[in-house]
Design a protein around this motif. Structure first.
Motif, PDB file in Angstrom:
ATOM      1  N   THR A  22       0.818  -1.205   0.000  1.00  0.00           N
ATOM      2  CA  THR A  22       0.000   0.000   0.000  1.00  0.00           C
ATOM      3  C   THR A  22       0.858   1.263   0.000  1.00  0.00           C
ATOM      4  O   THR A  22       1.954   1.266   0.587  1.00  0.00           O
ATOM      5  CB  THR A  22      -0.940   0.019   1.226  1.00  0.00           C
ATOM      6  OG1 THR A  22      -1.626   1.277   1.295  1.00  0.00           O
ATOM      7  CG2 THR A  22      -0.165  -0.193   2.520  1.00  0.00           C
ATOM      8  N   LEU A  41      -0.022   3.844   1.580  1.00  0.00           N
ATOM      9  CA  LEU A  41      -0.346   4.466   2.863  1.00  0.00           C
ATOM     10  C   LEU A  41       0.630   4.014   3.952  1.00  0.00           C
ATOM     11  O   LEU A  41       1.328   3.008   3.790  1.00  0.00           O
ATOM     12  CB  LEU A  41      -1.783   4.115   3.246  1.00  0.00           C
ATOM     13  CG  LEU A  41      -2.857   4.600   2.262  1.00  0.00           C
ATOM     14  CD1 LEU A  41      -4.226   4.054   2.658  1.00  0.00           C
ATOM     15  CD2 LEU A  41      -2.884   6.114   2.180  1.00  0.00           C
ATOM     16  N   PRO A  42       0.669   4.712   5.076  1.00  0.00           N
ATOM     17  CA  PRO A  42       1.618   4.348   6.139  1.00  0.00           C
ATOM     18  C   PRO A  42       1.211   3.126   6.952  1.00  0.00           C
ATOM     19  O   PRO A  42       1.974   2.665   7.803  1.00  0.00           O
ATOM     20  CB  PRO A  42       1.643   5.596   7.024  1.00  0.00           C
ATOM     21  CG  PRO A  42       0.336   6.273   6.789  1.00  0.00           C
ATOM     22  CD  PRO A  42       0.000   6.002   5.355  1.00  0.00           C
ATOM     23  N   GLY A  43       0.029   2.574   6.710  1.00  0.00           N
ATOM     24  CA  GLY A  43      -0.402   1.383   7.427  1.00  0.00           C
ATOM     25  C   GLY A  43      -1.614   0.773   6.765  1.00  0.00           C
ATOM     26  O   GLY A  43      -2.262   1.394   5.914  1.00  0.00           O
ATOM     27  N   PHE A  74      -4.371  -0.068   8.411  1.00  0.00           N
ATOM     28  CA  PHE A  74      -5.436   0.725   9.014  1.00  0.00           C
ATOM     29  C   PHE A  74      -4.820   2.065   9.385  1.00  0.00           C
ATOM     30  O   PHE A  74      -3.941   2.134  10.241  1.00  0.00           O
ATOM     31  CB  PHE A  74      -6.001   0.048  10.263  1.00  0.00           C
ATOM     32  CG  PHE A  74      -6.601  -1.305   9.998  1.00  0.00           C
ATOM     33  CD1 PHE A  74      -7.927  -1.454   9.627  1.00  0.00           C
ATOM     34  CD2 PHE A  74      -5.824  -2.451  10.127  1.00  0.00           C
ATOM     35  CE1 PHE A  74      -8.472  -2.705   9.389  1.00  0.00           C
ATOM     36  CE2 PHE A  74      -6.366  -3.706   9.891  1.00  0.00           C
ATOM     37  CZ  PHE A  74      -7.695  -3.837   9.520  1.00  0.00           C
ATOM     38  N   THR A  75      -5.266   3.137   8.736  1.00  0.00           N
ATOM     39  CA  THR A  75      -4.576   4.416   8.899  1.00  0.00           C
ATOM     40  C   THR A  75      -5.151   5.290  10.006  1.00  0.00           C
ATOM     41  O   THR A  75      -4.502   6.224  10.443  1.00  0.00           O
ATOM     42  CB  THR A  75      -4.612   5.208   7.575  1.00  0.00           C
ATOM     43  OG1 THR A  75      -5.965   5.360   7.155  1.00  0.00           O
ATOM     44  CG2 THR A  75      -3.829   4.468   6.506  1.00  0.00           C
ATOM     45  N   LYS A  76      -6.369   5.009  10.446  1.00  0.00           N
ATOM     46  CA  LYS A  76      -6.939   5.779  11.545  1.00  0.00           C
ATOM     47  C   LYS A  76      -6.365   5.262  12.866  1.00  0.00           C
ATOM     48  O   LYS A  76      -6.332   4.043  13.101  1.00  0.00           O
ATOM     49  CB  LYS A  76      -8.465   5.655  11.559  1.00  0.00           C
ATOM     50  CG  LYS A  76      -9.157   6.121  10.273  1.00  0.00           C
ATOM     51  CD  LYS A  76      -9.080   7.615  10.103  1.00  0.00           C
ATOM     52  CE  LYS A  76      -9.921   8.068   8.911  1.00  0.00           C
ATOM     53  NZ  LYS A  76      -9.860   9.521   8.707  1.00  0.00           N
ATOM     54  N   SER A 103      -6.318   1.434  14.064  1.00  0.00           N
ATOM     55  CA  SER A 103      -5.013   0.784  13.986  1.00  0.00           C
ATOM     56  C   SER A 103      -4.622   0.161  15.321  1.00  0.00           C
ATOM     57  O   SER A 103      -4.045  -0.932  15.375  1.00  0.00           O
ATOM     58  CB  SER A 103      -3.955   1.800  13.547  1.00  0.00           C
ATOM     59  OG  SER A 103      -2.703   1.176  13.391  1.00  0.00           O
ATOM     60  N   GLY A 121      -4.522  -3.405  14.457  1.00  0.00           N
ATOM     61  CA  GLY A 121      -3.206  -3.308  13.850  1.00  0.00           C
ATOM     62  C   GLY A 121      -2.499  -4.631  13.618  1.00  0.00           C
ATOM     63  O   GLY A 121      -1.707  -4.762  12.675  1.00  0.00           O
ATOM     64  N   THR A 136       4.340  -0.990   3.449  1.00  0.00           N
ATOM     65  CA  THR A 136       3.704   0.322   3.447  1.00  0.00           C
ATOM     66  C   THR A 136       4.552   1.339   2.689  1.00  0.00           C
ATOM     67  O   THR A 136       5.701   1.077   2.323  1.00  0.00           O
ATOM     68  CB  THR A 136       3.485   0.812   4.884  1.00  0.00           C
ATOM     69  OG1 THR A 136       4.757   0.900   5.547  1.00  0.00           O
ATOM     70  CG2 THR A 136       2.594  -0.162   5.661  1.00  0.00           C
ATOM     71  N   ASP A 137       3.967   2.517   2.467  1.00  0.00           N
ATOM     72  CA  ASP A 137       4.649   3.639   1.816  1.00  0.00           C
ATOM     73  C   ASP A 137       5.271   3.233   0.487  1.00  0.00           C
ATOM     74  O   ASP A 137       6.348   3.708   0.113  1.00  0.00           O
ATOM     75  CB  ASP A 137       5.730   4.219   2.735  1.00  0.00           C
ATOM     76  CG  ASP A 137       5.152   4.740   4.037  1.00  0.00           C
ATOM     77  OD1 ASP A 137       4.237   5.588   3.982  1.00  0.00           O
ATOM     78  OD2 ASP A 137       5.604   4.300   5.111  1.00  0.00           O
ATOM     79  N   GLU A 178     -12.946   9.611  13.912  1.00  0.00           N
ATOM     80  CA  GLU A 178     -12.426   8.363  13.374  1.00  0.00           C
ATOM     81  C   GLU A 178     -13.272   7.178  13.853  1.00  0.00           C
ATOM     82  O   GLU A 178     -14.088   7.321  14.762  1.00  0.00           O
ATOM     83  CB  GLU A 178     -10.974   8.172  13.818  1.00  0.00           C
ATOM     84  CG  GLU A 178     -10.810   8.019  15.323  1.00  0.00           C
ATOM     85  CD  GLU A 178      -9.368   7.730  15.705  1.00  0.00           C
ATOM     86  OE1 GLU A 178      -8.911   6.612  15.402  1.00  0.00           O
ATOM     87  OE2 GLU A 178      -8.715   8.608  16.287  1.00  0.00           O
TER      88      GLU A 178
END
Length: 409
Positions: free
Chosen positions: A191, A193-195, A197-199, A203, A207, A219-220, A352
């Motif tokens: 992904t 995104l940084p994770g 689950f981003t919220k 997370s 997580g 990630t990233d 969130e």
């Protein structure tokens, strides 16, 4: 006679048509809905096709089945909107004048935006599941696949139904376990995104969900190109992820007619007031569903809640008032987690996902941010609700604004 034109007869366009049509005087209003395709797709069902849960016939119906009797239907491809002249130009030469316009042209995948995506392996070892063609092709591939590296990659955000890629890896874990070859399938979720689950709250609770299911996470990762010959995806910073089967969620973009109209951003989404749903710079144009650039999820539940707000604001505007209803970004999503269980999240622009019970405080029957069988049943029941209530614009016992009742901080 005043003219209302609705562009797009997908989920959002059909819902708002069915809400407005009964209340607008037929002697005063001519309502036209425009689309180029006759078939309506239940898009949340695409997720289940690769795993043999649904077939193609389970997710399609004629669009005209959901149009109210007497509405003017224009089937054809839109060339462009000319907002300065209050008209829509069609590819076949028709010109549709309007007093008010509702744009519900949605979004679609554009795999050609990524170098190499549409190479030799497309629909051989590289698939999407955001189209009926991709989902069916992937189902046929999975039937005979004996295992290897399964990579699920999100190209970039935003995408339709942001939780669907996670649901896909969870269902893949279940599917290959049922087939008895889970030990031969390495599932890798990649992904930008940084994770996963981003919220933060989601997370903290969910997580370790991927670890428990033995799903690898990267990630990233911003994909730059696909190497078909060596079967790997390569990021802009030259990181590589090899695959034997790549399931891509390609770049999602708004309709090309929006670009030709000069009304969209770089992804052809229309700048829209995130509360009133009025197109920025145009007092007589509303935007709903995936066609907007709102910072909310591009999901069916969001279109449903937006439709309630747009209905109120449309009535305000045509009666000479400023739009008063405010959309709060409300989204409500069941996440299928495999093995007959699911997770439910409920959130908006400012709040969130939180744990608790939904929709009745302390009762449910659904549990927020918990994996339960009841949440799975909610996901399964939604198809019936969609065909019989949601798409027909009927009222559902869920408020358009997110409620804090039943949630635990």
């Amino acid at each position: 006679m005043k003219k209302l034109v609705i562009l797009g007869a997908g989920t959002a366009g059909t819902m708002i048509l069915n809400k407005l049509y009964p209340v607008l005087d037929r002697n005063e209003w001519q309502i036209t809905i425009v689309d180029q395709f006759e078939t309506h797709y239940y898009q949340p069902g695409f997720l289940f096709i690769p795993f043999g849960i649904y077939s193609k016939k389970d997710v399609i119906k004629p669009k005209r089945d959901f149009f109210p009797t007497g509405v003017n239907v224009c089937m054809g491809e839109i060339d462009k909107i000319e907002p300065g002249s209050n008209r829509v130009l069609m590819k076949d030469g028709k010109v549709l004048g309007y007093d008010y316009l509702i744009v519900a042209t949605g979004s679609k995948i554009n795999p050609g935006e990524t170098e190499g995506m549409l190479g030799d392996l497309w629909y051989k070892k590289i698939f999407d599941f955001y189209t009926i063609e991709g989902a069916v092709a992937l189902a046929n591939f999975f039937k005979h696949w004996e295992g290897g590296k399964l990579v699920v990659n999100i190209t970039e955000m935003p995408i339709k139904c942001p939780v669907a890629p996670l649901e896909f890896v969870f269902l893949a874990d279940w599917y290959f376990t049922e087939r008895g070859i889970r030990d031969k399938v390495e599932i890798h979720f990649v992904t930008p995104l940084p994770g996963a689950f981003t919220k933060p709250k989601a997370s903290s609770i969910l997580g370790d969900f991927l670890d428990k299911k033995n799903i690898k996470l990267t990630t990233d990762f911003s994909i730059g190109r696909v190497d078909n010959e060596n079967q790997k995806i390569i990021s802009w910073d030259e990181r590589e992820v090899p695959f034997d089967c790549l399931v891509t969620i390609p770049t999602n973009m708004g309709d090309e007619a929006i670009a030709r109209s000069g009304m969209g951003d770089e992804l052809n989404f229309i700048p829209t007031d995130k509360h009133t749903l009025v197109a920025e710079g145009y007092d007589n144009i509303f935007v709903i569903g995936d066609a907007t650039n709102l910072p909310s999820s591009k999901a069916g539940s969001v279109a449903h809640f937006e439709a309630d707000i747009l209905f109120e604001n449309f009535i305000d505007v045509i009666e000479g008032r400023k739009p008063r209803a405010r959309f709060d970004g409300h989204a409500n999503c069941f996440i299928e987690s495999g093995f007959g269980k699911g997770i439910l999240i409920d959130f908006n622009y400012d709040t969130e996902p939180l744990p608790g019970k939904f929709p009745l405080p302390g009762v449910g029957p659904f549990s927020l941010l918990e994996e339960t069988k009841m949440n799975h049943y909610g996901k399964v029941m939604f198809r019936w609700m969609y065909w019989n209530f949601l798409i027909k614009g009927k009222e559902l016992p869920i408020e358009s604004h997110m409620s804090m009742a039943g949630k635990r901080l």
